[in-house]
Design a protein around this motif. Structure first.
Motif, mmCIF file in Angstrom:
data_model
loop_
_atom_site.group_PDB
_atom_site.id
_atom_site.type_symbol
_atom_site.label_atom_id
_atom_site.label_comp_id
_atom_site.label_asym_id
_atom_site.label_seq_id
_atom_site.Cartn_x
_atom_site.Cartn_y
_atom_site.Cartn_z
ATOM 1 N N ALA A 22 0.930 -1.192 0.083
ATOM 2 C CA ALA A 22 0.084 -0.128 0.017
ATOM 3 C C ALA A 22 0.950 1.273 -0.066
ATOM 4 C CB ALA A 22 -1.212 -0.005 1.169
ATOM 5 N N ALA A 23 1.979 1.310 0.794
ATOM 6 C CA ALA A 23 2.718 2.396 0.994
ATOM 7 C C ALA A 23 3.425 2.572 -0.388
ATOM 8 C CB ALA A 23 4.002 2.089 1.960
ATOM 9 N N LYS A 24 3.857 1.432 -1.259
ATOM 10 C CA LYS A 24 4.631 1.690 -2.505
ATOM 11 C C LYS A 24 3.521 2.181 -3.463
ATOM 12 C CE LYS A 24 8.752 -0.118 -1.997
ATOM 13 N NZ LYS A 24 9.279 0.808 -1.327
ATOM 14 N N TYR A 25 2.281 1.715 -3.350
ATOM 15 C CA TYR A 25 1.294 2.274 -4.351
ATOM 16 C C TYR A 25 0.937 3.807 -4.056
ATOM 17 C CZ TYR A 25 -2.732 2.992 -7.078
ATOM 18 O OH TYR A 25 -3.583 3.323 -8.065
ATOM 19 N N VAL A 26 0.830 4.019 -2.817
ATOM 20 C CA VAL A 26 0.955 5.519 -2.610
ATOM 21 C C VAL A 26 2.135 6.402 -2.852
ATOM 22 C CG1 VAL A 26 0.534 7.404 -0.700
ATOM 23 C CG2 VAL A 26 -0.845 5.144 -0.401
ATOM 24 N N GLU A 27 3.242 5.751 -2.860
ATOM 25 C CA GLU A 27 4.582 6.581 -3.475
ATOM 26 C C GLU A 27 4.334 6.600 -4.984
ATOM 27 O OE1 GLU A 27 7.854 4.808 -1.644
ATOM 28 O OE2 GLU A 27 8.905 4.974 -3.600
ATOM 29 N N LEU A 28 3.852 5.632 -5.488
ATOM 30 C CA LEU A 28 3.503 5.647 -7.184
ATOM 31 C C LEU A 28 2.690 6.646 -7.487
ATOM 32 C CD1 LEU A 28 3.952 4.154 -10.055
ATOM 33 C CD2 LEU A 28 1.646 3.319 -9.480
ATOM 34 N N LEU A 29 1.601 6.815 -6.816
ATOM 35 C CA LEU A 29 0.707 7.787 -6.799
ATOM 36 C C LEU A 29 1.328 9.258 -6.974
ATOM 37 C CD1 LEU A 29 -2.554 6.654 -4.961
ATOM 38 C CD2 LEU A 29 -2.267 6.640 -7.546
ATOM 39 N N ILE A 30 2.070 9.300 -5.693
ATOM 40 C CA ILE A 30 2.525 10.784 -5.477
ATOM 41 C C ILE A 30 3.598 11.141 -6.333
ATOM 42 C CG2 ILE A 30 3.566 12.196 -3.707
ATOM 43 C CD1 ILE A 30 1.727 10.742 -1.855
ATOM 44 N N THR B 83 -2.181 12.405 3.352
ATOM 45 C CA THR B 83 -0.902 12.377 2.587
ATOM 46 C C THR B 83 -1.282 12.599 1.002
ATOM 47 O OG1 THR B 83 0.151 10.888 4.140
ATOM 48 C CG2 THR B 83 1.288 11.190 1.817
ATOM 49 N N ILE B 84 -2.092 11.795 0.528
ATOM 50 C CA ILE B 84 -2.297 12.042 -0.954
ATOM 51 C C ILE B 84 -2.973 13.283 -1.474
ATOM 52 C CG2 ILE B 84 -3.794 10.877 -2.774
ATOM 53 C CD1 ILE B 84 -3.476 8.286 -1.109
ATOM 54 N N LEU B 85 -4.108 13.462 -0.603
ATOM 55 C CA LEU B 85 -4.645 14.887 -1.078
ATOM 56 C C LEU B 85 -3.789 16.149 -0.941
ATOM 57 C CD1 LEU B 85 -8.051 14.243 0.484
ATOM 58 C CD2 LEU B 85 -7.452 14.067 -1.769
ATOM 59 N N ASP B 86 -2.892 16.128 0.254
ATOM 60 C CA ASP B 86 -1.844 17.134 0.351
ATOM 61 C C ASP B 86 -0.896 17.304 -0.847
ATOM 62 O OD1 ASP B 86 -2.934 18.265 2.764
ATOM 63 O OD2 ASP B 86 -1.352 17.027 3.841
ATOM 64 N N ALA B 87 -0.404 16.170 -1.070
ATOM 65 C CA ALA B 87 0.171 15.917 -2.330
ATOM 66 C C ALA B 87 -0.458 16.510 -3.554
ATOM 67 C CB ALA B 87 0.742 14.500 -2.851
ATOM 68 N N GLY B 88 -1.758 16.196 -3.846
ATOM 69 C CA GLY B 88 -2.746 16.561 -4.963
ATOM 70 C C GLY B 88 -2.578 18.109 -5.016
ATOM 71 N N ARG B 89 -2.987 18.598 -3.769
ATOM 72 C CA ARG B 89 -2.968 20.169 -3.766
ATOM 73 C C ARG B 89 -1.823 20.700 -4.171
ATOM 74 N NH1 ARG B 89 -7.061 23.110 -0.352
ATOM 75 N NH2 ARG B 89 -6.258 21.897 1.582
ATOM 76 N N ARG B 90 -0.509 20.172 -3.598
ATOM 77 C CA ARG B 90 0.715 20.897 -4.056
ATOM 78 C C ARG B 90 0.954 20.842 -5.540
ATOM 79 N NH1 ARG B 90 2.553 18.311 0.545
ATOM 80 N NH2 ARG B 90 3.494 16.428 -0.538
ATOM 81 N N GLN B 91 0.147 19.886 -6.053
ATOM 82 C CA GLN B 91 0.291 19.897 -7.577
ATOM 83 C C GLN B 91 -0.908 20.623 -8.386
ATOM 84 O OE1 GLN B 91 2.536 16.760 -9.048
ATOM 85 N NE2 GLN B 91 2.654 15.867 -6.822
ATOM 86 N N GLY B 92 -1.794 21.264 -7.632
ATOM 87 C CA GLY B 92 -2.712 21.889 -8.220
ATOM 88 C C GLY B 92 -4.155 21.239 -8.418
ATOM 89 N N LEU B 93 -4.120 20.197 -7.527
ATOM 90 C CA LEU B 93 -5.619 19.560 -7.840
ATOM 91 C C LEU B 93 -6.280 19.740 -6.407
ATOM 92 C CD1 LEU B 93 -3.974 15.935 -9.168
ATOM 93 C CD2 LEU B 93 -5.003 17.852 -10.326
ATOM 94 N N ALA B 94 -7.418 20.020 -6.420
ATOM 95 C CA ALA B 94 -8.204 20.493 -5.352
ATOM 96 C C ALA B 94 -8.735 19.111 -4.739
ATOM 97 C CB ALA B 94 -9.483 21.478 -5.777
#
Ligand code: NIG
Ligand code: FE
Length: 421
Positions: free
Chosen positions: A199-207, A239-250
């Motif tokens: 799961a951690a690896k997949y989250v890393e792939l996403l981010i 973690t995922i939503l914060d990373a998304g926001r940093r990349q301009g995704l609300a």
């Protein structure tokens, strides 16, 4: 310049006019005009009001005419939660559920979302597009003029991008507006499940890989996470939503659907555009939503389709002052419908929302959930001429005739995209 269009014969013109999203008592205020008319110029509303007022101007006199003959007119529905792109139904699971298996049991055995992932990966972009085109025509036939669409059945770089690219292509090929959401965090895909740190690896792939590509190609406006047992934890979601926001995704989030995870309070804290489902919320969650600008999007189609008894507490949310919206959650696992009128019927009988509240939740509040309330969601001067026309005598008949389609015409940016007068 093409002539303007004068639309008359609206026995009830539901304008939904007013400032901002509707909360509390204002949710039932539809801004109804009896015998209303609209003047449409270049896809936008140039005038709206009682027929006598609108038809008097020089522009209205020389305009093309459309007489609706006494029908109910409202802003086109905004369906703010759909999983548009999927490869096929899961009718086989539907039968298992009726026989007693739960959604989560089926998911644990590799069915559920993973079943749809298998189907999507095997499908060509062409086949997915054909299916989506047919669905979009159906959305329009029920009075919907804007949808949000999530990825989430690809769950690898190639297939998530395949879905998001289809959102973009479809936006250019057919009239409905599509707000694209990246839902790479739907569940952890099969190929990551064998390892303890999968799961951690997949989250890393996403981010680190997928999100930057989505952002670089500008393929999504929003980032969503399925925060649920068996999907992503609260920490992973943050973690995922914060990373998304940093990349301009609300951010937006699937919250408290089958279990309570705390996702609602996270959504309020980070100022998510919406948190959706909410069947399992507690009093604190309701209070938090009442004070926030995060939209509480209710999806009663899921509970209906899954045969669950616990619908979201719409009344408590409305009383607390939350911005309540309604959406279909069109998807093959929990809510295979694209009919907003059916969702209104469920909202009335199961969520105990009045027809007026349900309509406001499916138009102006849903537009706010997609951050488009300045352009769509109400019939006001300067906004898009996105309309749904219903062949009924009274707007309350829209949810009243459940499972029937009384939508006789749909217009997007001033162009008829379904039916006729
Ligand atoms: O909104 N909850 C997550 N996503 C969907 C279900 C997707 C599926 O079962 O395929 C939902 O209910
Ligand atoms: Fe969903």
């Amino acid at each position: 310049m093409p002539a303007a269009l004068l639309i008359t014969g609206a026995s009830q013109l539901l304008t939904l006019r007013g400032r901002g999203p509707r909360r509390g008592n204002s949710l039932c205020n539809l801004g109804i005009i009896k015998d209303g008319a609209l003047l449409v110029r270049e896809g936008l509303i140039a005038a709206v009001g009682p027929r006598g007022k609108v038809e008097g101007s020089a522009e209205a006199k020389s305009a093309e005419k459309m007489d609706l003959g006494g029908r109910v007119v409202l802003p086109g529905f905004v369906d703010s939660h759909t999983h548009l792109i999927h490869a096929g139904s899961r009718a086989e699971e539907y039968e298992l559920k009726i026989e007693g298996a739960s959604y989560e049991e089926i998911a644990r055995k590799g069915g559920g979302i993973l079943n749809s992932v298998k189907k999507l990966r095997a499908a060509t972009a062409g086949a997915l597009k054909k299916r989506a085109h047919a669905a979009l025509a159906q959305f329009a036939s029920y009075g919907t003029t804007t949808i949000e669409a999530k990825s989430g059945y690809g769950l690898d770089v190639e297939n998530e991008l395949k879905i998001l690219e289809l959102h973009r292509e479809l936006s250019g090929e057919q009239p409905l507006e599509i707000a694209s959401t990246f839902l790479g965090a739907h569940v952890v895909p099969e190929e990551f499940r064998a390892r303890a740190d999968g799961a951690a690896k997949y989250v890393e792939l996403l981010i680190s890989t997928l999100m930057p590509e989505v952002a670089r190609l500008e393929l999504a406006e929003f980032c969503d996470v399925f925060c649920e047992r068996g999907a992503f934890t609260l920490d992973q979601s943050k973690t995922i939503l914060d990373a998304g926001r940093r990349q301009g995704l609300a951010p937006r989030i699937h919250a408290e659907q089958l279990s309570r995870t705390g996702a609602t309070q996270l959504a309020a804290e980070i100022g998510a555009a919406s948190c959706d489902h909410l069947e399992q919320v507690n009093k604190d969650d309701i209070r938090a939503l009442g004070k926030s600008n995060t939209v509480a999007t209710l999806l009663p189609g899921c509970d209906f389709h899954l045969g669950l008894k616990q619908y979201a507490q719409a009344r408590a949310l409305i009383d607390a002052g939350a911005i309540v919206a309604l959406a279909t959650d069109y998807n093959p696992g929990t809510s295979p419908t694209l009919s907003m009128p059916m969702i209104l019927s469920l909202a009335c009988t199961q969520l105990r929302m009045t027809p007026a509240e349900a309509i406001a939740a499916a138009t102006i509040n849903a537009a706010y959930a997609l951050r488009r309330e300045k352009r769509i969601g109400s019939l006001e001067v300067g906004k898009q001429a996105d309309l749904a026309v219903f062949g009924v005598a009274d707007y309350r008949e829209i949810p009243y005739y459940f499972g029937m389609n009384t939508c006789s015409m749909t217009m997007k940016r001033g162009v008829v995209i379904h039916g006729a007068v």
